[in-house]
Structure formats: structure tokens, C-alpha cells
Design a protein around this motif. Structure first.
Motif, mmCIF file in Angstrom:
data_model
loop_
_atom_site.group_PDB
_atom_site.id
_atom_site.type_symbol
_atom_site.label_atom_id
_atom_site.label_comp_id
_atom_site.label_asym_id
_atom_site.label_seq_id
_atom_site.Cartn_x
_atom_site.Cartn_y
_atom_site.Cartn_z
ATOM 1 N N THR A 6 2.202 87.545 4.987
ATOM 2 C CA THR A 6 1.970 88.709 5.852
ATOM 3 C C THR A 6 1.346 88.299 7.172
ATOM 4 O O THR A 6 0.656 87.283 7.270
ATOM 5 C CB THR A 6 1.024 89.730 5.182
ATOM 6 N N GLU A 7 1.611 89.111 8.196
ATOM 7 C CA GLU A 7 0.818 89.100 9.414
ATOM 8 C C GLU A 7 -0.250 90.180 9.248
ATOM 9 O O GLU A 7 0.033 91.264 8.726
ATOM 10 C CB GLU A 7 1.686 89.423 10.632
ATOM 11 N N ARG A 8 -1.462 89.892 9.691
ATOM 12 C CA ARG A 8 -2.541 90.871 9.600
ATOM 13 C C ARG A 8 -3.260 90.935 10.936
ATOM 14 O O ARG A 8 -3.782 89.930 11.419
ATOM 15 C CB ARG A 8 -3.504 90.516 8.463
ATOM 16 N N TRP A 9 -3.285 92.135 11.499
ATOM 17 C CA TRP A 9 -3.897 92.352 12.796
ATOM 18 C C TRP A 9 -4.889 93.506 12.680
ATOM 19 O O TRP A 9 -4.530 94.602 12.240
ATOM 20 C CB TRP A 9 -2.830 92.700 13.848
ATOM 21 N N ARG A 15 -5.480 101.639 7.185
ATOM 22 C CA ARG A 15 -4.473 100.603 6.940
ATOM 23 C C ARG A 15 -3.095 101.114 7.359
ATOM 24 O O ARG A 15 -2.754 102.276 7.126
ATOM 25 C CB ARG A 15 -4.464 100.230 5.459
ATOM 26 N N VAL A 17 0.942 99.690 7.054
ATOM 27 C CA VAL A 17 1.881 98.682 6.574
ATOM 28 C C VAL A 17 3.196 98.869 7.312
ATOM 29 O O VAL A 17 3.753 99.975 7.340
ATOM 30 C CB VAL A 17 2.093 98.797 5.049
ATOM 31 N N GLN A 41 -5.965 98.650 10.764
ATOM 32 C CA GLN A 41 -5.738 97.391 10.052
ATOM 33 C C GLN A 41 -4.252 97.302 9.739
ATOM 34 O O GLN A 41 -3.754 98.015 8.867
ATOM 35 C CB GLN A 41 -6.544 97.361 8.747
ATOM 36 N N ILE A 43 -0.863 95.508 8.429
ATOM 37 C CA ILE A 43 -0.290 94.492 7.549
ATOM 38 C C ILE A 43 1.223 94.534 7.731
ATOM 39 O O ILE A 43 1.857 95.566 7.497
ATOM 40 C CB ILE A 43 -0.647 94.754 6.080
#
Length: 247
Positions: A6-9, A15, A17, A41, A43
């Protein structure tokens, strides 16, 4: 937990997605949404079959949907573009209690548009093209596929490894069969948004049908590419307003 990369920024806020489509990946599909990391957040998984996630022999939207559910945590806004939109809708139907809002961008949920002229034409064209095309010649296959959609996009030659992988995955899809559980989603309370860019009439028919059944807010950014989220701020402003409507 899912074995997807995953990329998480972003480190705080609700959250979100984000699920990429067939000819893209997490980082490239949602580059214009990284600016939202100060409020959310984010994902963005690499669907199975897209490096660095595990490889597969065939794309399976139902398996993808189950893996997306595992990323929703206690609750998340869910967004999907192109085939990622079909995956997102199937995931939302599996775990509606975890969905804060749902956004889909030109999902090829072709069965949902059946009976509408442009959708029927695209269903026939896609079935015919996938049945006749040489899936070993990936450059030609992708160019022909984009031609069927009416998308004017010049692919690099030779293909970069990530795009070659994506096209190989695409050859295993059957978009004329990838319906979304719209009737199930129609019984859920969270807000829904259906976005298109006006480039493929068949996708416009599908989006209109989904907007009626879900029901959903229907937004057209006319003249935008198939991956409408890449237009940046105008899309992001609409997305934030949609998220805020969920609260």
C-alpha cells in the motif's frame, strides 16, 4: 491482514481507501490526491497482480473486494476508479457497516448499464475485441482496447515494466461481465457519488444507471480523462464535499 502493498499518506483524520484501475497503480492513479493527506489518512493499495503486491494468473474483482474490506478498519471513505470502482462497490456491499461514503469514477460495471444504447454497444464491442485480439502483443492489445473506449492516450513504446504488467492483467479481465451489486448498495445509508469525464458514452450510460439505482449524486467533469481524479483540485473539492456530507 491482506498481503497487499500500500501507499499511505497522512497520519490523522478519517481513513480513505482508494482503489486503482486496470492500467494504473496506487501511486500513479492518485498522485493528485496526496494533497489531501493533511486532512485524511489515505490508504491506496496495489491490487493483487500489481507490483509490489503478489502476482496472479487472473484478475478477480471478488477477491480484490475481500482484500479491500480488510483495509477499511473501523470505517473508511471508499473510492475506486475504473475497475477499481467495480471492486469498491463489491467491497462496500460486503461490509456496508464499515463504509462512510462511496465514490466511483467511470466504473466498467457494464451489466448495470445493459439496455441503454451506448452501454449495449460498448458491451458488444468489448466482448468482440477481447475475443479476437492477440493477448500476446501487449502494446497492440492496449492500444486497441483504448480505441474501443474512445480514449485518446498514446502509450510509451517499449512499455515500461509496470505498464506491461498492468496490460497483461487487463487481458484476463472480462469487463462486460463485471457488474456491481447496485440493488444491495441501494439499501445502505452512506452517501454515494458517481463521477465521469464524458469521454466514453457507454460509461456515461453505466454511470447514469448506477446513479439512479444506488441512488447517488452524479457529477460530470466534461472533457476530463477516463481517470477523472487526475484533474486535481476540481475533483478534490467535490470529493471533500462528498466526504463532509457523510457526517
Amino acid at each position: 491482514m491482506t498481503g497487499l502493498a500500500t501507499e499511505r499518506w497522512g497520519a490523522s483524520g478519517p481513513r480513505v481507501v482508494m482503489v486503482h484501475g486496470s492500467l494504473s497503480s496506487a501511486a500513479t492513479a492518485f498522485a493528485e490526491q496526496k494533497v489531501l493527506a493533511d486532512r485524511f489518512q489515505i490508504i491506496a493499495p496495489y491490487r493483487r497482480g500489481y507490483s509490489p503486491s503478489p502476482r496472479v494468473e487472473r484478475i478477480d474483482p471478488d477477491r480484490d473486494a475481500q482484500e479491500i474490506v480488510e483495509l477499511l478498519g473501523d470505517g473508511a471513505h471508499l473510492l475506486g476508479t475504473s475497475m477499481g470502482g467495480v471492486v469498491a462497490m463489491r467491497a462496500a456491499a460486503l461490509a456496508p457497516e464499515k463504509i462512510l461514503s462511496l465514490t466511483v469514477i467511470e466504473p466498467p460495471a457494464m451489466p448495470n448499464g445493459a439496455g441503454r444504447p451506448a452501454a449495449d454497444q460498448l458491451i458488444t464491442a468489448l466482448r468482440g475485441y477481447f475475443g479476437a485480439a492477440d493477448t500476446n502483443d501487449l502494446e497492440t492489445f492496449a492500444a486497441g482496447f483504448l480505441g474501443v473506449l474512445g480514449v485518446d492516450l498514446q502509450l510509451p513504446s517499449p512499455l515500461p515494466p509496470a505498464l506491461e504488467e498492468a496490460i497483461r492483467n487487463l487481458t484476463t479481465e472480462r469487463p462486460w461481465e463485471t457488474g456491481a451489486p447496485a440493488e444491495v448498495l441501494a439499501r445502505t445509508p452512506f452517501p454515494k457519488l458517481v463521477v465521469t469525464g464524458g469521454g466514453t458514452p457507454g460509461f456515461e450510460d453505466v454511470a447514469d444507471a448506477l446513479a439512479e439505482t444506488l441512488p447517488a449524486k452524479r457529477v460530470l467533469f466534461d472533457g476530463s480523462p477516463h481517470a477523472v481524479q487526475r484533474i486535481g483540485q476540481r475533483f478534490n473539492d467535490e470529493l471533500i464535499a462528498h466526504f463532509e456530507s457523510a457526517s
